[in-house]
Design an enzyme around this catalytic site. Structure first.
Site, PDB file in Angstrom:
ATOM      1  N   GLY A   1     -14.856  36.116 -22.526  1.00 35.95           N
ATOM      2  CA  GLY A   1     -14.278  36.929 -21.495  1.00 35.95           C
ATOM      3  C   GLY A   1     -13.962  35.966 -20.351  1.00 35.95           C
TER       4      GLY A   1
ATOM      5  CG  ASP B   1     -16.244  37.855 -18.202  1.00 38.41           C
ATOM      6  OD1 ASP B   1     -17.568  37.528 -17.929  1.00 38.41           O
ATOM      7  OD2 ASP B   1     -16.126  38.564 -19.279  1.00 38.41           O
TER       8      ASP B   1
ATOM      9  CG  ASP C   1     -22.674  44.817 -15.332  1.00 40.62           C
ATOM     10  OD1 ASP C   1     -22.921  45.393 -14.331  1.00 40.62           O
ATOM     11  OD2 ASP C   1     -22.575  45.422 -16.375  1.00 40.62           O
TER      12      ASP C   1
ATOM     13  CE  LYS D   1     -18.712  45.646 -13.620  1.00 39.97           C
ATOM     14  NZ  LYS D   1     -19.102  46.406 -14.507  1.00 39.97           N
TER      15      LYS D   1
ATOM     16  CG  PHE E   1     -16.094  48.808 -17.893  1.00 36.31           C
ATOM     17  CD1 PHE E   1     -17.289  48.219 -18.199  1.00 36.31           C
ATOM     18  CD2 PHE E   1     -14.952  48.645 -18.663  1.00 36.31           C
ATOM     19  CE1 PHE E   1     -17.418  47.430 -19.235  1.00 36.31           C
ATOM     20  CE2 PHE E   1     -15.059  47.869 -19.686  1.00 36.31           C
ATOM     21  CZ  PHE E   1     -16.290  47.037 -19.964  1.00 36.31           C
ATOM     22  CB  VAL E   2     -12.786  45.589 -14.038  1.00 36.05           C
ATOM     23  CG1 VAL E   2     -12.896  46.252 -12.635  1.00 36.05           C
ATOM     24  CG2 VAL E   2     -13.818  44.563 -14.265  1.00 36.05           C
TER      25      VAL E   2
ATOM     26  CG  ASP F   1     -14.091  42.931 -24.263  1.00 34.61           C
ATOM     27  OD1 ASP F   1     -14.913  42.305 -23.420  1.00 34.61           O
ATOM     28  OD2 ASP F   1     -14.653  43.770 -25.364  1.00 34.61           O
TER      29      ASP F   1
ATOM     30  NE  ARG G   1     -11.662  39.541 -25.586  1.00 35.85           N
ATOM     31  CZ  ARG G   1     -12.974  39.597 -24.864  1.00 35.85           C
ATOM     32  NH1 ARG G   1     -13.387  39.390 -23.873  1.00 35.85           N
ATOM     33  NH2 ARG G   1     -14.225  39.970 -25.773  1.00 35.85           N
TER      34      ARG G   1
HETATM   35  P1  IMP Z   1     -24.327  41.137 -17.738  1.00 34.28           P
HETATM   36  O1  IMP Z   1     -25.153  40.542 -18.640  1.00 34.28           O
HETATM   37  O2  IMP Z   1     -24.702  42.583 -17.563  1.00 34.28           O
HETATM   38  O3  IMP Z   1     -24.211  40.446 -16.256  1.00 34.28           O
HETATM   39  O4  IMP Z   1     -22.907  41.403 -18.178  1.00 34.28           O
HETATM   40  C1  IMP Z   1     -22.093  40.061 -18.502  1.00 34.28           C
HETATM   41  C2  IMP Z   1     -21.120  40.304 -19.400  1.00 34.28           C
HETATM   42  O5  IMP Z   1     -20.803  42.013 -19.856  1.00 34.28           O
HETATM   43  C3  IMP Z   1     -19.946  39.869 -19.003  1.00 34.28           C
HETATM   44  O6  IMP Z   1     -19.641  38.542 -19.549  1.00 34.28           O
HETATM   45  C4  IMP Z   1     -18.821  40.681 -19.773  1.00 34.28           C
HETATM   46  O7  IMP Z   1     -18.517  40.195 -21.188  1.00 34.28           O
HETATM   47  C5  IMP Z   1     -19.468  41.758 -19.867  1.00 34.28           C
HETATM   48  N1  IMP Z   1     -19.045  42.867 -18.629  1.00 34.28           N
HETATM   49  C6  IMP Z   1     -19.780  43.200 -17.697  1.00 34.28           C
HETATM   50  N2  IMP Z   1     -19.208  44.174 -16.757  1.00 34.28           N
HETATM   51  C7  IMP Z   1     -17.875  44.567 -17.427  1.00 34.28           C
HETATM   52  C8  IMP Z   1     -16.951  44.946 -17.028  1.00 34.28           C
HETATM   53  O8  IMP Z   1     -16.565  45.708 -15.999  1.00 34.28           O
HETATM   54  N3  IMP Z   1     -15.632  44.924 -17.743  1.00 34.28           N
HETATM   55  C9  IMP Z   1     -15.758  44.162 -18.987  1.00 34.28           C
HETATM   56  N4  IMP Z   1     -16.957  43.549 -19.457  1.00 34.28           N
HETATM   57  C10 IMP Z   1     -17.783  43.526 -18.652  1.00 34.28           C
HETATM   58 MG    MG Z   2     -17.225  41.464 -23.040  1.00 34.22          MG
END
Ligand code: IMP
Ligand code: MG
Length: 182
Positions: free
Chosen positions: A43, A99, A102, A130, A151-152, A158, A164
């Site tokens: 990402g 990227d 979350d 976020k 969700f973006v 992606d 992407r």
């Molecule tokens: P985390 O581990 O939940 O912080 O998520 C990180 C990974 O989840 C990011 O590097 C993205 O690949 C994916 N991700 C989280 N939120 C989104 C979103 O809104 N759109 C697309 N990918 C996301």
């Molecule tokens: Mg991803």
């Protein structure tokens, strides 16, 4: 592809303007230092490529490939590092680029793994963060934009490996998220 987007949050010029500011900040924060940049694939690809070309510091670039989503929109909480070896970063100033922040699970896991290699410092830089209660308490030192918990996609991000290549970041239409996995 465009019709799947509910609304555009940040277009190309807005992203590039913000990257100029972030690059200037990072450059000022590491005077006369060599950075060990660790990019988290896939990402962060566009972000890394556009940001690093604006940072006139000596730096090395390594990539880590992690999987946290398994094709869905809800994080599983489990973070699988596809790359087993940790880059040689002992005594170095590490900048992790991702990227989006979350749940924080990915960055917490990557940070923990990199800490075992005894770097001098670790900072985290994300394009998007976020606004939400996170499963893991992860601090990002550099944040491009704060966004609502939606969700973006686009500019590297992606949904099931698609979108992407959109040149902007946009909110995906909700009904597309609700479809069962193909
Ligand atoms: P985390 O581990 O939940 O912080 O998520 C990180 C990974 O989840 C990011 O590097 C993205 O690949 C994916 N991700 C989280 N939120 C989104 C979103 O809104 N759109 C697309 N990918 C996301
Ligand atoms: Mg991803």
């Amino acid at each position: 592809m465009q019709s799947d987007i509910e609304r555009v949050l940040f277009d190309g010029p807005a992203i590039h303007k913000r990257l100029e500011e972030m690059a200037a900040q990072i450059t000022a924060d590491y005077p006369d230092r060599e950075l060990a940049v660790i990019a988290i694939l896939t990402g962060s690809l566009m972000f890394v490529s556009d940001l690093l070309r604006r940072i006139p510091l000596p730096l090395k670039l390594d990539c880590l490939s992690v999987v946290s989503y398994h094709g869905k929109t809800q994080p599983s909480g489990e973070v699988i590092c596809k790359q087993v070896a940790v880059p040689d970063i002992a005594g170095q100033d590490v900048l992790i680029l991702d990227d989006i922040l979350d749940t924080g699970c990915t960055l917490a896991a990557v940070r923990k793994k990199l800490e075992t290699a005894k770097p001098r410092s670790i900072r985290v830089c994300v394009l998007l963060s976020k606004r939400k209660q996170r499963a893991r308490d992860v601090h990002a030192d550099y944040i491009g934009f704060e966004i609502d918990d939606e969700f973006v996609v686009g500019y590297g991000l992606d949904f099931m490996e698609r979108y992407r290549n959109l040149p902007y970041v946009g909110v995906l239409r909700k009904e597309l998220l609700e479809q069962p996995n193909q």
